[in-house]
Scaffold this active site. Structure first.
Site, short mmCIF file in Angstrom:
data_model
loop_
_atom_site.label_atom_id
_atom_site.label_comp_id
_atom_site.label_asym_id
_atom_site.label_seq_id
_atom_site.Cartn_x
_atom_site.Cartn_y
_atom_site.Cartn_z
CB ALA A 86 17.65 49.57 37.67
N GLY B 172 13.31 50.28 34.44
CA GLY B 172 13.39 51.69 34.80
C GLY B 172 13.43 52.61 33.59
CD GLU C 46 9.46 51.27 36.46
OE1 GLU C 46 10.67 50.98 36.54
OE2 GLU C 46 8.65 51.04 37.38
CD GLU D 69 10.88 46.24 36.09
OE1 GLU D 69 10.13 45.69 35.25
OE2 GLU D 69 11.21 47.43 36.02
N1 DAK Z 1 22.38 46.95 33.76
C1 DAK Z 1 23.72 46.86 33.58
N2 DAK Z 1 24.30 46.54 32.40
C2 DAK Z 1 23.51 46.29 31.36
C3 DAK Z 1 22.10 46.35 31.47
C4 DAK Z 1 21.53 46.71 32.74
N3 DAK Z 1 20.19 46.83 32.93
N4 DAK Z 1 21.58 46.04 30.26
C5 DAK Z 1 22.62 45.79 29.44
N5 DAK Z 1 23.78 45.94 30.11
C6 DAK Z 1 25.14 45.76 29.57
C7 DAK Z 1 25.45 44.28 29.34
O1 DAK Z 1 25.87 43.69 30.55
C8 DAK Z 1 26.56 44.38 28.33
O2 DAK Z 1 27.75 44.75 28.98
P1 DAK Z 1 29.15 44.02 28.58
O3 DAK Z 1 28.93 42.59 28.77
O4 DAK Z 1 29.35 44.41 27.13
O5 DAK Z 1 30.14 44.64 29.51
C9 DAK Z 1 26.13 45.58 27.48
O6 DAK Z 1 25.22 46.34 28.29
C10 DAK Z 1 25.43 45.17 26.20
O7 DAK Z 1 24.36 44.31 26.55
P2 DAK Z 1 24.16 42.87 25.89
O8 DAK Z 1 25.47 42.30 25.45
O9 DAK Z 1 23.33 42.07 26.82
O10 DAK Z 1 23.32 43.28 24.60
P3 DAK Z 1 22.24 42.39 23.84
O11 DAK Z 1 21.92 43.14 22.60
O12 DAK Z 1 22.67 40.97 23.73
O13 DAK Z 1 20.94 42.41 24.79
C11 DAK Z 1 19.28 43.43 26.21
C12 DAK Z 1 20.28 43.61 25.04
C13 DAK Z 1 18.72 44.83 26.55
C14 DAK Z 1 18.12 42.53 25.77
C15 DAK Z 1 20.02 42.81 27.41
O14 DAK Z 1 21.20 43.59 27.67
C16 DAK Z 1 19.21 42.79 28.64
O15 DAK Z 1 18.33 41.96 28.83
N6 DAK Z 1 19.53 43.70 29.58
C17 DAK Z 1 18.90 43.73 30.87
C18 DAK Z 1 17.49 44.27 30.78
C19 DAK Z 1 16.88 44.30 32.13
O16 DAK Z 1 16.48 43.27 32.68
N7 DAK Z 1 16.92 45.48 32.72
C20 DAK Z 1 16.57 45.66 34.11
C21 DAK Z 1 15.08 45.81 34.22
S1 DAK Z 1 14.67 45.78 35.90
C22 DAK Z 1 14.05 49.29 42.37
C23 DAK Z 1 13.28 49.98 41.52
C24 DAK Z 1 13.40 49.81 40.19
C25 DAK Z 1 14.30 48.92 39.70
C26 DAK Z 1 15.10 48.23 40.56
C27 DAK Z 1 15.00 48.41 41.88
N8 DAK Z 1 13.85 49.45 43.73
C28 DAK Z 1 12.62 50.06 44.19
C29 DAK Z 1 14.75 48.83 44.67
C30 DAK Z 1 14.38 48.73 38.29
C31 DAK Z 1 14.60 47.53 37.78
C32 DAK Z 1 14.79 47.38 36.38
O17 DAK Z 1 15.00 48.29 35.62
#
Ligand code: DAK
Length: 263
Positions: free
Chosen positions: A66, A111, A114, A134
């Site tokens: 997400a 997400g 998922e 998460e």
């Molecule tokens: N959201 C927004 N931007 C993201 C992103 C994300 N999930 N993942 C990466 N980006 C962006 C980074 O901010 C960066 O943007 P700039 O700084 O260049 O503007 C760009 O993509 C490149 O990312 P990185 O520079 O971080 O690239 P790396 O190769 O260093 O790292 C990485 C890649 C995938 C390991 C890292 O980006 C990372 O950890 N990303 C976040 C992964 C994550 O935690 N995703 C969220 C999972 S939680 C809900 C239901 C479901 C959900 C939420 C609420 N409700 C019921 C309310 C779902 C939650 C999730 O999905």
């Protein structure tokens, strides 16, 4: 609807939907989810489409979860709407009558993982990374991960993934049955297409019946599942495609399945 965050191409019975926000690693925001829902509706209505492939644009990600930037700004009401939309859209993906293949070309986190889990099976590039991180954000999977993952890989493995939030390589994901096959990145789409073509050559009614029977049976006891199978088998036998399939066998030729869902 004009799409800015996804791409959709259709041809030869195959729809290919690409998540297309490569600068944000294809993270799921509200606009993307709206477009995805619209595309799924179009795919559902198109009788000619028999299989869907989902993938991500760019070299790094399928979907990195997400959109954290958007989630961080949500009010409680906004969060509820976002969650409802996400669950609804992923539910619609799972409920799609035709088979769906996730071609995971990079990060499939939160997400994104998922989303892949709501497909029927997963092909991965050797660069793919899977995870439900998460827990590290202080929340839990909210788009079905706590339910679909244990059903696929078993409760013990799902708990390890969800409690630790650890990333899995494609090889690790294949070892635990999350991924069916692994390919070199440049071969992933060709392989997904090859399998999709094989599927698209089958009858739509029997494909959809097989998917529905499998999914319903998985949530039922064996006797109920077998009853569901009997009914679906009988319905299939009445279809135009069953006449073509059995007729072609007897006439020693290849079948050409042209029937729709209601033929
Ligand atoms: N959201 C927004 N931007 C993201 C992103 C994300 N999930 N993942 C990466 N980006 C962006 C980074 O901010 C960066 O943007 P700039 O700084 O260049 O503007 C760009 O993509 C490149 O990312 P990185 O520079 O971080 O690239 P790396 O190769 O260093 O790292 C990485 C890649 C995938 C390991 C890292 O980006 C990372 O950890 N990303 C976040 C992964 C994550 O935690 N995703 C969220 C999972 S939680 C809900 C239901 C479901 C959900 C939420 C609420 N409700 C019921 C309310 C779902 C939650 C999730 O999905």
């Amino acid at each position: 609807m004009v799409y800015t965050s996804i791409e959709l191409t259709c041809g030869a019975g195959i729809a290919t939907l690409t998540f297309n926000r490569p600068k944000a690693l294809n993270a799921l925001n509200t606009i993307l989810l709206e477009e995805f829902a619209d595309a799924l509706e179009g795919i559902k209505k198109d009788e000619s489409i028999r299989v869907l492939i989902l993938t991500g644009s760019g070299e790094k990600a399928f979907v990195a979860g997400a959109d954290i930037t958007e989630i961080a700004t949500l009010t409680p009401l906004g969060a509820k709407k976002f969650a409802q939309r996400g669950q609804d859209v992923i539910g619609r993906l799972q409920a799609l009558a035709i088979p769906a293949i996730a071609a995971v070309n990079g990060y499939a986190l939160g997400g994104g993982c998922e989303m892949a889990l709501a497909c029927d099976f997963i092909y991965a590039s050797d660069k793919a990374i899977f995870g439900l991180p998460e827990i590290s954000l202080g929340v839990i999977p909210g788009f079905g991960g706590t339910q679909r993952l244990p059903r696929l890989i078993g409760a013990n493995r799902a708990k390890e993934m969800i409690f630790t939030g650890k990333h899995l390589t494609a090889v690790e994901a294949k070892e635990i049955g999350l991924v069916n096959k692994i390919f070199a990145p440049e071969e992933l789409m060709a392989a997904a297409n090859e399998t999709a073509q094989l599927i698209a050559g089958k009858g739509k009614a029997s494909l959809c019946a097989a998917k529905q029977t499998l999914n319903q049976g998985l949530n039922a006891d064996l006797a109920t599942g077998l009853a569901i199978e009997r009914d679906a088998f009988a319905l299939c036998l009445a279809s135009q495609d069953a006449k073509e399939g059995t007729g072609a066998f007897l006439e020693k030729r290849k079948p050409v399945f042209t029937g729709g869902l209601n033929d």
